[in-house]
Design a protein around this motif. Structure first.
Motif, PDB file in Angstrom:
ATOM      1  N   GLU A 271       0.848  -1.192   0.000  1.00 30.27           N
ATOM      2  CA  GLU A 271       0.000   0.000   0.000  1.00 30.27           C
ATOM      3  C   GLU A 271       0.882   1.240   0.000  1.00 30.27           C
ATOM      4  O   GLU A 271       1.783   1.386   0.832  1.00 30.27           O
ATOM      5  N   GLY A 272       0.630   2.121  -0.950  1.00 30.34           N
ATOM      6  CA  GLY A 272       1.328   3.392  -1.005  1.00 30.34           C
ATOM      7  C   GLY A 272       0.390   4.512  -0.604  1.00 30.34           C
ATOM      8  O   GLY A 272      -0.753   4.572  -1.076  1.00 30.34           O
ATOM      9  N   ARG A 273       0.860   5.392   0.277  1.00 30.87           N
ATOM     10  CA  ARG A 273       0.015   6.488   0.757  1.00 30.87           C
ATOM     11  C   ARG A 273       0.720   7.818   0.521  1.00 30.87           C
ATOM     12  O   ARG A 273       1.836   8.042   0.998  1.00 30.87           O
ATOM     13  N   GLY A 274       0.055   8.694  -0.221  1.00 30.63           N
ATOM     14  CA  GLY A 274       0.564  10.039  -0.463  1.00 30.63           C
ATOM     15  C   GLY A 274       1.937  10.074  -1.115  1.00 30.63           C
ATOM     16  O   GLY A 274       2.742  10.962  -0.816  1.00 30.63           O
ATOM     17  N   ASN A 305       1.611   9.017 -21.870  1.00 27.00           N
ATOM     18  CA  ASN A 305       3.064   9.083 -21.780  1.00 27.00           C
ATOM     19  C   ASN A 305       3.490  10.245 -20.890  1.00 27.00           C
ATOM     20  O   ASN A 305       2.995  11.361 -21.011  1.00 27.00           O
ATOM     21  N   GLY A 306       4.421   9.973 -19.969  1.00 24.16           N
ATOM     22  CA  GLY A 306       4.920  11.014 -19.083  1.00 24.16           C
ATOM     23  C   GLY A 306       4.075  11.251 -17.857  1.00 24.16           C
ATOM     24  O   GLY A 306       4.349  12.182 -17.087  1.00 24.16           O
ATOM     25  N   ALA A 307       3.045  10.418 -17.626  1.00 19.35           N
ATOM     26  CA  ALA A 307       2.172  10.623 -16.464  1.00 19.35           C
ATOM     27  C   ALA A 307       2.833  10.216 -15.151  1.00 19.35           C
ATOM     28  O   ALA A 307       2.358  10.588 -14.086  1.00 19.35           O
ATOM     29  N   GLY A 308       3.918   9.433 -15.222  1.00 17.74           N
ATOM     30  CA  GLY A 308       4.616   9.031 -14.015  1.00 17.74           C
ATOM     31  C   GLY A 308       4.461   7.568 -13.655  1.00 17.74           C
ATOM     32  O   GLY A 308       4.776   7.162 -12.533  1.00 17.74           O
ATOM     33  N   LYS A 309       4.020   6.740 -14.591  1.00 19.65           N
ATOM     34  CA  LYS A 309       3.783   5.317 -14.307  1.00 19.65           C
ATOM     35  C   LYS A 309       5.067   4.611 -13.875  1.00 19.65           C
ATOM     36  O   LYS A 309       5.092   3.899 -12.870  1.00 19.65           O
ATOM     37  N   THR A 310       6.131   4.802 -14.655  1.00 18.91           N
ATOM     38  CA  THR A 310       7.401   4.149 -14.327  1.00 18.91           C
ATOM     39  C   THR A 310       7.973   4.705 -13.031  1.00 18.91           C
ATOM     40  O   THR A 310       8.530   3.961 -12.209  1.00 18.91           O
ATOM     41  N   THR A 311       7.843   6.020 -12.816  1.00 23.48           N
ATOM     42  CA  THR A 311       8.319   6.626 -11.568  1.00 23.48           C
ATOM     43  C   THR A 311       7.619   6.018 -10.366  1.00 23.48           C
ATOM     44  O   THR A 311       8.256   5.660  -9.362  1.00 23.48           O
ATOM     45  N   LEU A 312       6.297   5.874 -10.434  1.00 20.64           N
ATOM     46  CA  LEU A 312       5.536   5.276  -9.330  1.00 20.64           C
ATOM     47  C   LEU A 312       6.024   3.859  -9.045  1.00 20.64           C
ATOM     48  O   LEU A 312       6.232   3.487  -7.884  1.00 20.64           O
ATOM     49  N   CYS A 313       6.225   3.080 -10.088  1.00 14.01           N
ATOM     50  CA  CYS A 313       6.635   1.691  -9.876  1.00 14.01           C
ATOM     51  C   CYS A 313       8.057   1.599  -9.332  1.00 14.01           C
ATOM     52  O   CYS A 313       8.355   0.708  -8.528  1.00 14.01           O
ATOM     53  N   LYS A 314       8.928   2.516  -9.735  1.00 14.28           N
ATOM     54  CA  LYS A 314      10.281   2.513  -9.178  1.00 14.28           C
ATOM     55  C   LYS A 314      10.262   2.881  -7.696  1.00 14.28           C
ATOM     56  O   LYS A 314      11.082   2.386  -6.919  1.00 14.28           O
ATOM     57  N   VAL A 418       6.197  -8.322  -8.568  1.00 15.85           N
ATOM     58  CA  VAL A 418       6.805  -8.326  -9.905  1.00 15.85           C
ATOM     59  C   VAL A 418       6.187  -7.196 -10.719  1.00 15.85           C
ATOM     60  O   VAL A 418       4.958  -7.118 -10.845  1.00 15.85           O
ATOM     61  N   ILE A 419       7.037  -6.313 -11.237  1.00 21.72           N
ATOM     62  CA  ILE A 419       6.573  -5.177 -12.039  1.00 21.72           C
ATOM     63  C   ILE A 419       7.082  -5.342 -13.461  1.00 21.72           C
ATOM     64  O   ILE A 419       8.284  -5.541 -13.683  1.00 21.72           O
ATOM     65  N   LEU A 420       6.180  -5.252 -14.411  1.00 24.76           N
ATOM     66  CA  LEU A 420       6.514  -5.361 -15.826  1.00 24.76           C
ATOM     67  C   LEU A 420       6.262  -4.016 -16.500  1.00 24.76           C
ATOM     68  O   LEU A 420       5.137  -3.510 -16.471  1.00 24.76           O
ATOM     69  N   ASP A 421       7.294  -3.440 -17.087  1.00 25.39           N
ATOM     70  CA  ASP A 421       7.163  -2.143 -17.753  1.00 25.39           C
ATOM     71  C   ASP A 421       6.991  -2.367 -19.248  1.00 25.39           C
ATOM     72  O   ASP A 421       7.926  -2.744 -19.948  1.00 25.39           O
ATOM     73  N   VAL A 450       2.245  -6.035 -11.186  1.00 25.29           N
ATOM     74  CA  VAL A 450       1.831  -4.741 -11.725  1.00 25.29           C
ATOM     75  C   VAL A 450       2.375  -4.625 -13.137  1.00 25.29           C
ATOM     76  O   VAL A 450       3.561  -4.865 -13.381  1.00 25.29           O
ATOM     77  N   ILE A 451       1.510  -4.257 -14.079  1.00 27.59           N
ATOM     78  CA  ILE A 451       1.914  -4.130 -15.472  1.00 27.59           C
ATOM     79  C   ILE A 451       1.725  -2.686 -15.911  1.00 27.59           C
ATOM     80  O   ILE A 451       0.604  -2.177 -15.949  1.00 27.59           O
ATOM     81  N   ILE A 452       2.835  -2.010 -16.214  1.00 29.56           N
ATOM     82  CA  ILE A 452       2.758  -0.682 -16.837  1.00 29.56           C
ATOM     83  C   ILE A 452       2.495  -0.903 -18.318  1.00 29.56           C
ATOM     84  O   ILE A 452       3.293  -1.545 -19.009  1.00 29.56           O
ATOM     85  N   THR A 453       1.373  -0.413 -18.817  1.00 28.71           N
ATOM     86  CA  THR A 453       1.034  -0.763 -20.194  1.00 28.71           C
ATOM     87  C   THR A 453       0.106   0.248 -20.847  1.00 28.71           C
ATOM     88  O   THR A 453      -0.690   0.919 -20.185  1.00 28.71           O
ATOM     89  N   HIS A 454       0.248   0.346 -22.173  1.00 26.57           N
ATOM     90  CA  HIS A 454      -0.736   1.030 -23.019  1.00 26.57           C
ATOM     91  C   HIS A 454      -1.543   0.007 -23.811  1.00 26.57           C
ATOM     92  O   HIS A 454      -2.356   0.393 -24.658  1.00 26.57           O
ATOM     93  N   ASP A 455      -1.297  -1.275 -23.552  1.00 24.77           N
ATOM     94  CA  ASP A 455      -1.887  -2.359 -24.330  1.00 24.77           C
ATOM     95  C   ASP A 455      -3.223  -2.765 -23.723  1.00 24.77           C
ATOM     96  O   ASP A 455      -3.278  -3.521 -22.752  1.00 24.77           O
ATOM     97  N   SER A 456      -4.298  -2.282 -24.296  1.00 23.70           N
ATOM     98  CA  SER A 456      -5.627  -2.580 -23.755  1.00 23.70           C
ATOM     99  C   SER A 456      -5.958  -4.059 -23.872  1.00 23.70           C
ATOM    100  O   SER A 456      -6.700  -4.608 -23.045  1.00 23.70           O
ATOM    101  N   ILE A 457      -5.424  -4.734 -24.903  1.00 21.41           N
ATOM    102  CA  ILE A 457      -5.674  -6.162 -25.062  1.00 21.41           C
ATOM    103  C   ILE A 457      -5.071  -6.941 -23.899  1.00 21.41           C
ATOM    104  O   ILE A 457      -5.713  -7.804 -23.301  1.00 21.41           O
ATOM    105  N   LEU A 458      -3.823  -6.628 -23.549  1.00 19.28           N
ATOM    106  CA  LEU A 458      -3.183  -7.292 -22.413  1.00 19.28           C
ATOM    107  C   LEU A 458      -3.944  -7.009 -21.126  1.00 19.28           C
ATOM    108  O   LEU A 458      -4.158  -7.908 -20.304  1.00 19.28           O
ATOM    109  N   ALA A 459      -4.353  -5.761 -20.929  1.00 17.80           N
ATOM    110  CA  ALA A 459      -5.064  -5.394 -19.705  1.00 17.80           C
ATOM    111  C   ALA A 459      -6.350  -6.197 -19.558  1.00 17.80           C
ATOM    112  O   ALA A 459      -6.683  -6.681 -18.463  1.00 17.80           O
ATOM    113  N   GLU A 460      -7.074  -6.375 -20.659  1.00 21.03           N
ATOM    114  CA  GLU A 460      -8.335  -7.113 -20.595  1.00 21.03           C
ATOM    115  C   GLU A 460      -8.100  -8.602 -20.407  1.00 21.03           C
ATOM    116  O   GLU A 460      -8.854  -9.281 -19.709  1.00 21.03           O
ATOM    117  N   LEU A 461      -7.039  -9.137 -21.026  1.00 19.77           N
ATOM    118  CA  LEU A 461      -6.767 -10.564 -20.929  1.00 19.77           C
ATOM    119  C   LEU A 461      -6.234 -10.976 -19.560  1.00 19.77           C
ATOM    120  O   LEU A 461      -6.552 -12.053 -19.059  1.00 19.77           O
TER     121      LEU A 461
END
Length: 479
Positions: A271-274, A305-314, A418-421, A450-461
């Motif tokens: 759990e991440g808070r603030g 792109n640039g929203a901070g997804k990779t930063t959050l996961c790091k 496990v985080i997948l970028d 956690v999967i950082i992704t723009h792939d809607s197909i992967l997200a749904e599957l």
């Protein structure tokens, strides 16, 4: 513009002088001026080899044996001088960072024009025009090293087209772009095509390119297996393209036969808070993000792109120490070092974490190889279609194959998180399904993915929750 007649290419030779078994065979391909042709097919089927033959990197850089004729605007591309090549063609590689020469965006855009002696005022005009057209004006004074992969890709496209070459070659241009920027890219390509630019695109995400494509050329085992006009391709069902390993929007409607649905277990493992982290150089990062990850869950982390997804996961896995907020596991606060000890991050750029001399050694690198680990490694190689590549050097693989190697290594780890970028950015339809099946398998064992992704197909599957991260906005929105 492009003519390939009876082209066969084999990479390298072994010590006895025998040719290797990779490359392309008996390729006949004609691309007319102003056309847009899309190369598709499974990872490793020969798409990148055709691109290298056309841009001249094979056989001048990628050594091998070539037979047949390769002509671009009537010339053999490997024989073009350094001055002739950028005037004739612009090239965007699958990994944009591999083609950058400068440290800052503005300097990178100016690089090729300066080398050809174009007047400074004209260079400035071209930079402003390209930056405006591709929506990167706000990035001009930033360091390339501080950009997201999607932002780097847009910069690479701008740099490749700064001289307005008659031919533009793009290798996986949609791979790291969010849906909005994918549409923007298609609009830009349509404008280039309207102005007479010939486009050759190697891509797995095919349907977004329908508005600009004229022809889809499907590769299979180094040969051209099928060709479709865009009208023909648009009518194909998933079952019709599945034998060629292609992606299709209806993939998300088909369930993975051998894998049960993933259900997160009671209680949260993390759990991440603030959580707040701001990059000093560009001001980007995350601010006041709250996130809860349940044991056994698979979460898709989406956002532009640039929203901070990779930063959050790091931050979550301890590679970055948050400036504000805290991370908890089962109610106990975790330090960055504690998070690193129980996490595994599969990076978006696979080259950053490939070190061993063979695929087989890579998946067990840093681990004690006993009977149990050896069996797990065999399972991983089979799961990701790497068994036949076990003895290959990782550097010799295609982008999609390299990505599968890093995921197989993650499979063999004991990490709790496990985080997948962007794990499917260079993967075909078959391997998207394999990734989905694999993440479900490890989630069912009680681990959290956690999967950082723009792939809607992967997200749904694969995922049982989707969190959308908004830039410079508090938290994430769950849907």
């Amino acid at each position: 513009m492009i003519e390939l007649y009876g082209v066969t290419f084999r990479y390298g030779h072994d010590g006895a002088g025998a040719e290797s078994d990779s490359g392309v065979q008996e390729i006949n391909l004609s691309v007319k001026k102003g056309q847009c042709v899309v190369l598709c097919g499974r990872s490793g089927s020969g798409k990148s080899t055709i691109m290298r033959l056309i841009n001249g990197l094979a056989p001048s850089f990628y050594v091998g044996t070539l037979s047949g004729q390769v002509h671009v605007d009537g010339r053999f591309p490997a024989a073009l001088s350094p001055e002739e090549r950028p005037r004739l063609m612009g090239v965007v590689f699958q990994d944009p960072r591999s083609q950058f020469f400068m440290d800052h965006v503005r300097d990178e855009l100016a690089f090729s024009a300066e080398n050809l002696g174009i007047p400074p005022d004209e260079i400035k005009h071209r930079i402003e025009r390209q930056a405006r057209d591709l929506g990167i004006s706000h990035l001009l004074d930033r360091s390339l090293h501080m950009l997201s992969s999607g932002q780097k890709q847009r910069v690479a496209i701008a740099a490749a087209s700064i001289l307005s070459p008659p031919l533009l070659l793009l290798d996986e241009p949609c791979a790291n772009l969010d849906p909005a920027w994918t549409q923007s890219l298609v609009d830009i390509l349509a404008k280039l095509k309207q102005n007479g630019t010939t486009l050759l695109i190697s891509e797995h995400r095919l349907h977004p390119l329908l508005p600009v494509a004229d022809l889809f050329v499907c590769m299979d085992k180094g040969k051209i297996a099928r060709t479709w006009t865009k009208e023909e391709f648009s009518r194909l069902s998933y079952e019709e393209v599945r034998p060629y390993g292609l992606r299709h929007p209806d993939m998300a409607k088909s369930r993975l036969e051998s894998q049960p649905a993933v259900a997160s277990q009671a209680g949260s493992i993390l759990e991440g808070r603030g959580l707040t982290y701001q990059h000093k150089r560009n001001g980007g990062g995350i601010q006041d993000v709250d996130i809860t990850l349940s044991s056994g869950s698979v979460t898709a982390l989406t956002g532009e792109n640039g929203a901070g997804k990779t930063t959050l996961c790091k931050v979550l896995c301890g590679l970055l120490r948050q400036h504000k907020g805290a991370v908890f596991s089962r109610g106990s606060r975790l330090s960055a070092s504690q998070r690193r000890a129980c996490s595994y991050l599969v990076m978006q750029d696979a080259d950053y974490q490939l070190y061993a001399d063979s695929v087989g050694n890579e998946v067990v690198l840093g681990r004690r190889v006993d009977a149990a680990m050896r069996q797990k490694a065999y399972e991983a190689l089979e799961a990701f279609g790497l068994a036949k590549l076990r003895d290959r050097h990782p550097a010799s693989l295609s982008g999609g194959e390299k990505q599968r190697v890093t995921m197989a290594a993650a499979y063999c780890s004991d990490a709790e998180l496990v985080i997948l970028d962007e794990p499917t950015s260079g993967l075909d339809g078959d391997n998207v399904r394999k990734v989905a099946a694999w993440v479900k398998k490890i989630a069912l064992s009680g681990k959290t993915v956690v999967i950082i992704t723009h792939d809607s197909i992967l997200a749904e599957l694969a995922c049982n929750q989707i969190l959308e991260l908004k830039p410079r906005a508090k938290g994430s929105e769950k849907r």
